[in-house]
Design a protein around this motif. Structure first.
Motif, PDB file in Angstrom:
ATOM      1  N   ALA A 270      42.235  57.433  38.454  1.00 58.06           N
ATOM      2  CA  ALA A 270      42.168  57.659  39.616  1.00 58.06           C
ATOM      3  C   ALA A 270      40.764  56.437  40.436  1.00 58.06           C
ATOM      4  O   ALA A 270      40.264  57.139  40.461  1.00 58.06           O
ATOM      5  CB  ALA A 270      42.252  59.160  40.288  1.00 58.06           C
ATOM      6  N   ILE A 271      41.434  55.481  40.513  1.00 60.35           N
ATOM      7  CA  ILE A 271      40.533  54.359  41.544  1.00 60.35           C
ATOM      8  C   ILE A 271      41.451  53.659  41.985  1.00 60.35           C
ATOM      9  O   ILE A 271      42.934  53.699  42.347  1.00 60.35           O
ATOM     10  CB  ILE A 271      40.671  53.069  40.016  1.00 60.35           C
ATOM     11  N   ARG A 272      40.744  53.869  43.285  1.00 53.78           N
ATOM     12  CA  ARG A 272      40.728  52.653  44.774  1.00 53.78           C
ATOM     13  C   ARG A 272      40.148  51.990  45.286  1.00 53.78           C
ATOM     14  O   ARG A 272      38.915  52.317  44.856  1.00 53.78           O
ATOM     15  CB  ARG A 272      40.406  54.385  45.447  1.00 53.78           C
ATOM     16  N   VAL A 273      41.445  51.262  45.964  1.00 55.08           N
ATOM     17  CA  VAL A 273      40.532  49.631  45.879  1.00 55.08           C
ATOM     18  C   VAL A 273      40.846  49.583  47.402  1.00 55.08           C
ATOM     19  O   VAL A 273      42.133  50.039  47.719  1.00 55.08           O
ATOM     20  CB  VAL A 273      41.134  48.235  44.693  1.00 55.08           C
ATOM     21  N   ALA A 274      39.340  49.226  47.893  1.00 54.88           N
ATOM     22  CA  ALA A 274      39.833  48.677  49.521  1.00 54.88           C
ATOM     23  C   ALA A 274      39.999  47.047  49.564  1.00 54.88           C
ATOM     24  O   ALA A 274      39.453  46.510  49.423  1.00 54.88           O
ATOM     25  CB  ALA A 274      38.761  49.205  50.283  1.00 54.88           C
TER      26      ALA A 274
ATOM     27  N   LEU B 114      34.416  53.215  36.860  1.00 56.67           N
ATOM     28  CA  LEU B 114      34.315  51.852  36.961  1.00 56.67           C
ATOM     29  C   LEU B 114      33.296  51.194  35.919  1.00 56.67           C
ATOM     30  O   LEU B 114      33.009  50.792  35.585  1.00 56.67           O
ATOM     31  CB  LEU B 114      33.111  52.495  37.901  1.00 56.67           C
ATOM     32  N   GLU B 115      33.008  52.148  34.942  1.00 60.38           N
ATOM     33  CA  GLU B 115      32.251  51.397  34.157  1.00 60.38           C
ATOM     34  C   GLU B 115      33.155  51.155  33.175  1.00 60.38           C
ATOM     35  O   GLU B 115      33.004  49.413  32.383  1.00 60.38           O
ATOM     36  CB  GLU B 115      30.826  52.417  32.887  1.00 60.38           C
ATOM     37  N   LYS B 116      34.585  51.554  32.885  1.00 64.44           N
ATOM     38  CA  LYS B 116      35.828  51.113  32.272  1.00 64.44           C
ATOM     39  C   LYS B 116      35.937  49.628  32.490  1.00 64.44           C
ATOM     40  O   LYS B 116      36.373  49.092  31.968  1.00 64.44           O
ATOM     41  CB  LYS B 116      36.579  52.116  31.481  1.00 64.44           C
TER      42      LYS B 116
END
Length: 67
Positions: free
Chosen positions: A2-6, A21-23
């Motif tokens: 679950a990554i969110r990019v603005a 985030l590290e991955k």
């Protein structure tokens, strides 16, 4: 994941759990040689998430590969 990019922010911010985030950073570095980013830091807006900033152009498809 679950990554969110603005994408509408300058610099672009990437939000998610620290492990995710590290991955993502490792993937971007190893596959696309993207090295211009901040360190991972706590997200002040959400205590459970972390974030980092991208300082170089990044194709959204590169992030989707990890998700």
């Amino acid at each position: 994941m679950a990554i969110r990019v603005a994408w509408d922010r300058t610099p672009v911010s990437v939000h998610g759990s620290r492990d995710e985030l590290e991955k993502l950073i490792l993937h971007l570095r190893n596959k696309y040689n993207l090295r211009k980013h901040s360190i991972i830091m706590p997200d002040r807006e959400n205590d459970e998430e972390a974030l980092f900033f991208l300082y170089a152009p990044c194709d959204p498809r590169w992030i989707n590969e990890v998700m």
